[in-house]
Design an enzyme around this catalytic site. Sequence first.
Site, PDB file in Angstrom:
ATOM      1  N   PRO A 153       0.828  -1.209   0.000  1.00 16.94           N
ATOM      2  CG  PRO A 153      -0.227  -1.195   2.088  1.00 16.94           C
ATOM      3  CD  PRO A 153       0.602  -2.047   1.186  1.00 16.94           C
TER       4      PRO A 153
ATOM      5  N   GLY B 151       2.303   4.874   0.771  1.00  8.67           N
ATOM      6  CA  GLY B 151       2.397   5.858   1.861  1.00  8.67           C
ATOM      7  C   GLY B 151       2.006   5.316   3.221  1.00  8.67           C
TER       8      GLY B 151
ATOM      9  N   GLY C  15       7.242   1.109   2.827  1.00  3.97           N
ATOM     10  CA  GLY C  15       8.344   1.300   1.869  1.00  3.97           C
ATOM     11  C   GLY C  15       7.963   1.106   0.416  1.00  3.97           C
ATOM     12  CB  SER C  16       4.828   1.683  -1.486  1.00  3.83           C
ATOM     13  OG  SER C  16       4.636   3.035  -1.124  1.00  3.83           O
ATOM     14  CB  SER C  17       8.171   5.667  -2.407  1.00  5.99           C
ATOM     15  OG  SER C  17       8.713   5.748  -1.112  1.00  5.99           O
ATOM     16  CB  ALA C  18      12.135   2.387  -0.755  1.00  4.76           C
TER      17      ALA C  18
ATOM     18  CG  ASP D 271      12.078   3.444   3.562  1.00  8.17           C
ATOM     19  OD1 ASP D 271      12.415   3.407   4.747  1.00  8.17           O
ATOM     20  OD2 ASP D 271      10.942   3.740   3.169  1.00  8.17           O
TER      21      ASP D 271
HETATM   22  O1  PMV Z   1       6.959   5.917   5.988  1.00  3.01           O
HETATM   23  P1  PMV Z   1       8.236   5.464   5.365  1.00  3.01           P
HETATM   24  O2  PMV Z   1       8.295   3.992   5.137  1.00  3.01           O
HETATM   25  O3  PMV Z   1       8.588   6.268   4.148  1.00  3.01           O
HETATM   26  O4  PMV Z   1       9.398   5.743   6.434  1.00  3.01           O
HETATM   27  C1  PMV Z   1       9.766   7.034   6.821  1.00  3.01           C
HETATM   28  C2  PMV Z   1      10.857   6.900   7.828  1.00  3.01           C
HETATM   29  C3  PMV Z   1      11.380   8.208   8.381  1.00  3.01           C
HETATM   30  O5  PMV Z   1      12.410   7.876   9.302  1.00  3.01           O
HETATM   31  C4  PMV Z   1      10.295   8.972   9.118  1.00  3.01           C
HETATM   32  C5  PMV Z   1      11.944   9.121   7.298  1.00  3.01           C
HETATM   33  C6  PMV Z   1      13.164   8.546   6.624  1.00  3.01           C
HETATM   34  O6  PMV Z   1      13.367   8.860   5.451  1.00  3.01           O
HETATM   35  O7  PMV Z   1      13.939   7.819   7.273  1.00  3.01           O
END
Ligand code: PMV
Length: 326
Positions: free
Chosen positions: A111, A113, A117-120, A163
């Site tokens: 899913p 956001g 880690g969908s975008s990564a 990520d």
């Molecule tokens: O919500 P995600 O999976 O994009 O994780 C963000 C994690 C943070 O530590 C809040 C930001 C980051 O880039 O590390």
Amino acid sequence: MVTASAPGKVYLFGEHAVVYGEPAVPCAIELRARVTTERREEGMRVHAGDLSLDGFTVEYEGAADGRPDVDVSDSLVDAAMGYINEAIAQAKDAAGVDEAGFDITIESDIPLGAGLGSSAAVAVATIKAATTELGVDLTTADIADRAYQVEKVVQDGEASRADTFCSAMGGAVRVEGEDCRTIEAPDLPFVIGYDGGAGDTGALVAGVRQLREDYDFAADTVSAIGDVVRRGEEALADGDVAELGRLMNFNHGLLEALGVSSRSLDAMVWAARDAGSEGAKLTGAGGGGCIVALDDTAETTTALEYTPGCADAFRAELATEGVRIE
Ligand code: PMV
């Protein structure tokens, strides 16, 4: 035509604090983004039927042209397209070509956001598929680095390497600033609860930054998360799941104090604890999205399914394999 896939992840420990140089331990999970690239004369055509966006197809010649006509927020679509654009730019840069058109098809189990880690995963898989298509064989570390550059551009500099490194490498990883490494981990019994929503990572990261500036004790809270992570690494090395759970509970409390939890995330965390899980915490940026709990019984999944505010609950295996050609 090349298809590559890369896994999503949960944070066992350390999100947010990782932005300030504390260590974090994300673990890859067996939910994957699959990206297929096929060369075309020029421009890009993106099909993404599965990004929780109700499906869209967009045809455009460059970054600025053409928007998909879909019924979701512009920022979510812009973000999704931004990752793909930047990932393709990275692939072209790696191959040393200026002109290369692509048909890109994205299918994702992850899913958007929601802290998984969908975008990564999309950035990592896109770079792998497109570079392979262009005849370049990047190392996994190079792919991780280029995917990090993608996140940095799209997220206005607010990104850690966690990520993207985790998605590229698979398994459990430890990230502290620029230092990224894979670590040993037992097969942990992850259960995920998803509230169906998404947090605004940029706003949440900015909120923590402001708290740290306003209050010394908020800065101490961020450091305390670092201490929890270091203890967590020992528990991971010992395979001590009960201790991991206790430390996850502590980590969640500190994140809650930093204002990045939400009513639905807290409700799911408490449902998991009441169901007898070893421990539970939000994962990722917070504000909405997912929690992760440890439970090798079915109790937590069942309890989450009956928790108001929980849209989906499922078990996730540790993904030992990172990015790969399908
Ligand atoms: O919500 P995600 O999976 O994009 O994780 C963000 C994690 C943070 O530590 C809040 C930001 C980051 O880039 O590390």
